[in-house]
Design a protein around this motif. Structure first.
Motif, PDB file in Angstrom:
ATOM      1  N   TYR A   1    -133.388  12.971 -28.348  1.00 51.34           N
ATOM      2  CA  TYR A   1    -134.150  13.892 -29.202  1.00 51.34           C
ATOM      3  C   TYR A   1    -135.502  14.236 -28.578  1.00 51.34           C
ATOM      4  O   TYR A   1    -135.964  15.368 -28.667  1.00 51.34           O
ATOM      5  N   LYS A   2    -136.125  13.265 -27.935  1.00 51.71           N
ATOM      6  CA  LYS A   2    -137.412  13.519 -27.274  1.00 51.71           C
ATOM      7  C   LYS A   2    -137.250  14.520 -26.136  1.00 51.71           C
ATOM      8  O   LYS A   2    -138.067  15.433 -25.973  1.00 51.71           O
ATOM      9  N   ILE A   3    -136.191  14.356 -25.346  1.00 49.56           N
ATOM     10  CA  ILE A   3    -135.937  15.279 -24.235  1.00 49.56           C
ATOM     11  C   ILE A   3    -135.644  16.678 -24.769  1.00 49.56           C
ATOM     12  O   ILE A   3    -136.157  17.680 -24.247  1.00 49.56           O
ATOM     13  N   GLN A   4    -134.828  16.773 -25.809  1.00 47.07           N
ATOM     14  CA  GLN A   4    -134.520  18.079 -26.394  1.00 47.07           C
ATOM     15  C   GLN A   4    -135.775  18.741 -26.951  1.00 47.07           C
ATOM     16  O   GLN A   4    -135.955  19.957 -26.817  1.00 47.07           O
ATOM     17  N   GLY A   5    -136.642  17.959 -27.561  1.00 44.30           N
ATOM     18  CA  GLY A   5    -137.889  18.496 -28.089  1.00 44.30           C
ATOM     19  C   GLY A   5    -138.798  19.000 -26.989  1.00 44.30           C
ATOM     20  O   GLY A   5    -139.433  20.051 -27.126  1.00 44.30           O
ATOM     21  N   ALA A   6    -138.862  18.273 -25.877  1.00 43.90           N
ATOM     22  CA  ALA A   6    -139.696  18.697 -24.753  1.00 43.90           C
ATOM     23  C   ALA A   6    -139.166  19.987 -24.142  1.00 43.90           C
ATOM     24  O   ALA A   6    -139.939  20.907 -23.839  1.00 43.90           O
ATOM     25  N   ILE A   7    -137.857  20.093 -23.978  1.00 37.68           N
ATOM     26  CA  ILE A   7    -137.263  21.316 -23.429  1.00 37.68           C
ATOM     27  C   ILE A   7    -137.494  22.491 -24.363  1.00 37.68           C
ATOM     28  O   ILE A   7    -137.836  23.593 -23.926  1.00 37.68           O
ATOM     29  N   ALA A   8    -137.329  22.280 -25.664  1.00 40.05           N
ATOM     30  CA  ALA A   8    -137.562  23.355 -26.634  1.00 40.05           C
ATOM     31  C   ALA A   8    -139.015  23.801 -26.620  1.00 40.05           C
ATOM     32  O   ALA A   8    -139.305  24.999 -26.699  1.00 40.05           O
ATOM     33  N   THR A   9    -139.943  22.847 -26.497  1.00 43.72           N
ATOM     34  CA  THR A   9    -141.365  23.192 -26.444  1.00 43.72           C
ATOM     35  C   THR A   9    -141.676  24.019 -25.203  1.00 43.72           C
ATOM     36  O   THR A   9    -142.401  25.017 -25.274  1.00 43.72           O
ATOM     37  N   LEU A  10    -141.129  23.630 -24.063  1.00 40.40           N
ATOM     38  CA  LEU A  10    -141.331  24.393 -22.834  1.00 40.40           C
ATOM     39  C   LEU A  10    -140.743  25.799 -22.948  1.00 40.40           C
ATOM     40  O   LEU A  10    -141.340  26.776 -22.494  1.00 40.40           O
ATOM     41  N   PHE A  11    -139.573  25.908 -23.559  1.00 36.12           N
ATOM     42  CA  PHE A  11    -138.924  27.206 -23.720  1.00 36.12           C
ATOM     43  C   PHE A  11    -139.744  28.134 -24.603  1.00 36.12           C
ATOM     44  O   PHE A  11    -139.975  29.301 -24.262  1.00 36.12           O
ATOM     45  N   VAL A  12    -140.220  27.625 -25.747  1.00 34.88           N
ATOM     46  CA  VAL A  12    -141.029  28.442 -26.655  1.00 34.88           C
ATOM     47  C   VAL A  12    -142.345  28.823 -26.005  1.00 34.88           C
ATOM     48  O   VAL A  12    -142.807  29.969 -26.124  1.00 34.88           O
ATOM     49  N   THR A  13    -142.958  27.895 -25.288  1.00 26.86           N
ATOM     50  CA  THR A  13    -144.209  28.194 -24.589  1.00 26.86           C
ATOM     51  C   THR A  13    -143.982  29.285 -23.545  1.00 26.86           C
ATOM     52  O   THR A  13    -144.793  30.216 -23.415  1.00 26.86           O
ATOM     53  N   ALA A  14    -142.883  29.205 -22.808  1.00 30.85           N
ATOM     54  CA  ALA A  14    -142.576  30.228 -21.808  1.00 30.85           C
ATOM     55  C   ALA A  14    -142.360  31.584 -22.476  1.00 30.85           C
ATOM     56  O   ALA A  14    -142.817  32.611 -21.962  1.00 30.85           O
ATOM     57  N   LEU A  15    -141.669  31.611 -23.604  1.00 34.29           N
ATOM     58  CA  LEU A  15    -141.458  32.873 -24.322  1.00 34.29           C
ATOM     59  C   LEU A  15    -142.783  33.488 -24.762  1.00 34.29           C
ATOM     60  O   LEU A  15    -142.990  34.700 -24.629  1.00 34.29           O
ATOM     61  N   ILE A  16    -143.678  32.668 -25.265  1.00 33.06           N
ATOM     62  CA  ILE A  16    -144.984  33.178 -25.723  1.00 33.06           C
ATOM     63  C   ILE A  16    -145.786  33.705 -24.539  1.00 33.06           C
ATOM     64  O   ILE A  16    -146.398  34.769 -24.612  1.00 33.06           O
ATOM     65  N   LEU A  17    -145.785  32.967 -23.428  1.00 32.29           N
ATOM     66  CA  LEU A  17    -146.523  33.420 -22.254  1.00 32.29           C
ATOM     67  C   LEU A  17    -145.958  34.717 -21.692  1.00 32.29           C
ATOM     68  O   LEU A  17    -146.705  35.596 -21.266  1.00 32.29           O
ATOM     69  N   VAL A  18    -144.633  34.855 -21.677  1.00 36.75           N
ATOM     70  CA  VAL A  18    -144.028  36.110 -21.212  1.00 36.75           C
ATOM     71  C   VAL A  18    -144.396  37.251 -22.146  1.00 36.75           C
ATOM     72  O   VAL A  18    -144.715  38.349 -21.700  1.00 36.75           O
ATOM     73  N   ALA A  19    -144.357  37.002 -23.463  1.00 38.22           N
ATOM     74  CA  ALA A  19    -144.714  38.041 -24.424  1.00 38.22           C
ATOM     75  C   ALA A  19    -146.166  38.464 -24.250  1.00 38.22           C
ATOM     76  O   ALA A  19    -146.477  39.655 -24.320  1.00 38.22           O
ATOM     77  N   LEU A  20    -147.048  37.518 -24.010  1.00 44.56           N
ATOM     78  CA  LEU A  20    -148.458  37.857 -23.793  1.00 44.56           C
ATOM     79  C   LEU A  20    -148.646  38.590 -22.467  1.00 44.56           C
ATOM     80  O   LEU A  20    -149.484  39.496 -22.363  1.00 44.56           O
ATOM     81  N   GLY A  21    -147.891  38.206 -21.463  1.00 46.71           N
ATOM     82  CA  GLY A  21    -147.990  38.856 -20.165  1.00 46.71           C
ATOM     83  C   GLY A  21    -147.488  40.291 -20.181  1.00 46.71           C
ATOM     84  O   GLY A  21    -148.022  41.162 -19.512  1.00 46.71           O
TER      85      GLY A  21
END
Length: 56
Positions: A34-54
């Motif tokens: 669950y910790k690994i899945q949470g970390a991957i999901a956090t990275l994915f959402v962060t990447a989506l937000i950064l791409v949207a801002l870019g």
């Protein structure tokens, strides 16, 4: 299925209820998964937000 008939002849159908069971606390391996899945999901959402801002 459980069916009743009232005095006006209207049928009421009731579904059978499943057996109730209590959830078990996850073991250490499941917690780590669950910790690994949470970390991957956090990275994915962060990447989506950064791409949207870019892009904007």
């Amino acid at each position: 299925m459980y069916t009743t008939i009232n005095e006006e002849g209207i049928l009421n159908n009731y579904a059978s209820e499943p057996q109730i069971y209590y959830a078990e606390y996850p073991n250490q391996e499941q917690q780590n998964t669950y910790k690994i899945q949470g970390a991957i999901a956090t990275l994915f959402v962060t990447a989506l937000i950064l791409v949207a801002l870019g892009v904007s």
